[in-house]
Each structure stands twice: as C-alpha cells, then as structure tokens.
Scaffold this active site. Structure first.
Site, mmCIF file in Angstrom:
data_model
loop_
_atom_site.group_PDB
_atom_site.id
_atom_site.type_symbol
_atom_site.label_atom_id
_atom_site.label_comp_id
_atom_site.label_asym_id
_atom_site.label_seq_id
_atom_site.Cartn_x
_atom_site.Cartn_y
_atom_site.Cartn_z
ATOM 1 N N CYS A 188 1.839 -1.417 0.394
ATOM 2 C CA CYS A 188 3.207 -0.926 0.525
ATOM 3 C C CYS A 188 3.456 -0.418 1.943
ATOM 4 O O CYS A 188 2.621 0.292 2.519
ATOM 5 C CB CYS A 188 3.458 0.183 -0.486
ATOM 6 S SG CYS A 188 5.081 0.977 -0.316
ATOM 7 N N ASP A 195 -0.902 -3.876 -3.167
ATOM 8 C CA ASP A 195 -0.084 -4.832 -3.912
ATOM 9 C C ASP A 195 -0.899 -6.112 -4.060
ATOM 10 O O ASP A 195 -1.366 -6.671 -3.066
ATOM 11 C CB ASP A 195 1.222 -5.135 -3.173
ATOM 12 C CG ASP A 195 2.112 -3.913 -3.014
ATOM 13 O OD1 ASP A 195 2.212 -3.128 -3.976
ATOM 14 O OD2 ASP A 195 2.709 -3.750 -1.937
#
Length: 281
Positions: A188, A195
């Site tokens: 992120c 992620d």
C-alpha cells in the site's frame, strides 16, 4: 521513480489513521484519489490514454436494513472505467459501505441507486454496480488462469527495486501468447501493508524473455503503490521496453477489508475478457 506518497492530494485519506466506524449512511466518507498522480510519474497523458480498461471491485460485506428493520446482505460488484479522473481510496470505500449497516432502505434497488450515484460523483465517471444475494453469487467460481505459468522458472533474485530496463525480448519472432504469475506482491502506498495478486499478461509482439518478466514482477515486492497504479506501471513498462503490438494486463488481488480490487488494462478492450477468480480470493 517519482514518490507521490506525500502529495497534498493524499492528505485527508483515512489510510493508516484511527477511524470511527459510522453505521448510518454517509456518502461523504468516500475519498477520491486523482489517477493523474501516478500517470504523471509514468508520463501518461490523461487526454490520450495509451490503454483502455476497467477496475473491478468485489464487495463481500455489504448490509443494510429493510423498511421493517430486518438486516439484508448482498455481494456487490463495482466496475470503474479507467478513463475516470479519480479512483476511490479503499479504506474510505470500506467505511462508506459500513455506513449502510444500520440504515433503512425500501428496496435493494434503492441501495443500488445510492451506490451508483455516490461512486459516480466521486470518480467523475459512471460506475456500474451489480448486487447479488448471498446464494446468487456463483458467477465467478475458481478457474485456472489462462496461459502458461512462469513461476517455476529457476532464477536467482538479488534485486527488489523496480527496473523496467530489466525487461528483455527472447527473440525477434512475433508471437501471441498468454503468461501468468502468482508471485506479484506490492505494498500500500500509504501504510506499506502487503497486497498480493496473480497477474495475467497476454500480448502479441516480440517474444518476451520469461526470466526477465518474472524478475520484473518480483521486483514489485518492496514497491509501494495502489493496485490500479501497479497494473498501469506494468502495462507502461512492457509497452515502453518491448516491441509489443497488442497487450492486456489483468491482476486479481486478494481481498482486504471485505474488498478485492482487480484492475485490467488493454490496448483494445474496455472490458476484461478474463472471467477468472483465483483461489486466494
């Protein structure tokens, strides 16, 4: 590489902040982020985008009350055109959806109308919304990803900083092929939370050196950027560094906060032709 994580446009984001969970419908919770931030860093002209495509979000935690106060639940699929001026910051999206929890609506269609209206206003482009009952949502069962997986290539990795110049052609021969990898990991932009994604790359052009492609995808492992921006970076780097005529890049990210994000970019398609769902979703 341009760092825009401290851009004034990101001030006000709830990412990384302690937040109050509001359970009464509050559309002002939605926080837009200009796509231009990332595109400027990639020298992408928003007036003449080099790609088409969409961002498909799946919301698994949508609930509201009917007129009698009885809870209702749905799974929602949101489709944003990549031509929209803004994307929605994911935590604000989660908080916005949570704000439906204790709000009464007369019908599911009324909920959908609010979703379409609010999201369209935030991103400055019409957003498609489809709501499914819990027992209805079986349209995307797990399916193997198309093409050849490059993850088993026996390569040594010693660099985790993105280097577009590492992408190489295997030969001058023009091919059409589909490749995929489950090893895409980015972080992120604001919180650095990991992620995880699987990515499909279909192209026509000079054959890509698969070892160089795998190294390139793995180099996102320490890179901080939003899902949509990572896919546009992959698309841009492949287009710039290699002789490619047609290109499609589609990433399926695992869910966080009840939402998964699945960006698709293509030279020629607005809508993804890949009806797939990875088993990690």
């Amino acid at each position: 590489m341009t760092d825009y994580s401290n851009s004034p446009d990101l001030k006000g984001s709830v990412l990384g902040q302690s937040t109050e969970y509001i359970d009464q419908y509050t559309p002002s919770l939605l926080f837009p982020i200009a796509r231009k931030l990332n595109r400027d860093a990639l020298n992408i002209d928003e007036a003449a985008l080099p790609f088409k495509g969409q961002d498909i979000w799946t919301g698994y935690e949508l609930s509201w009350l009917n007129a009698k106060g009885k809870p209702q639940v749905a799974i929602a699929v949101f489709t944003f055109a990549c031509q929209s001026s803004h994307l929605v910051e994911s935590k604000s999206f989660k908080l916005y959806l949570n704000s439906f929890n204790q709000t009464r609506f007369n019908s599911r269609d009324e909920v959908k109308q609010h979703l379409v209206k609010d999201l369209t206003a935030v991103v400055n482009s019409l957003v498609q919304v489809t709501l499914y009952n819990a027992d209805e949502y079986n349209c995307l069962p797990y399916t193997p990803l198309p093409g050849e997986c490059i993850d088993d290539l026996d390569i040594e990795i010693d660099n985790y900083d993105i280097d577009a110049h590492s992408l190489k052609s295997q030969s001058n021969k023009t091919v059409t092929e589909t490749l995929h990898s489950h090893l895409l990991k980015s972080n992120c932009l604001i919180t650095s939370q990991p992620d995880w994604a699987s990515v499909i790359i279909r192209y026509t052009g000079e054959q890509i050196c698969r070892e160089s492609l795998l190294r390139y995808l793995i180099s996102f492992r320490t890179h901080n950027e939003f899902h949509e921006q990572c896919v546009e970076r992959i698309y841009s780097d492949l287009s710039t560094q290699l002789s490619i005529k047609n290109l499609e890049v589609y990433a399926r990210y695992t869910r966080r906060g009840g939402l998964d994000i699945n960006p698709y970019r293509s030279t020629h398609n607005n809508d993804t032709p890949f009806a797939v769902k990875i088993n990690r979703q």
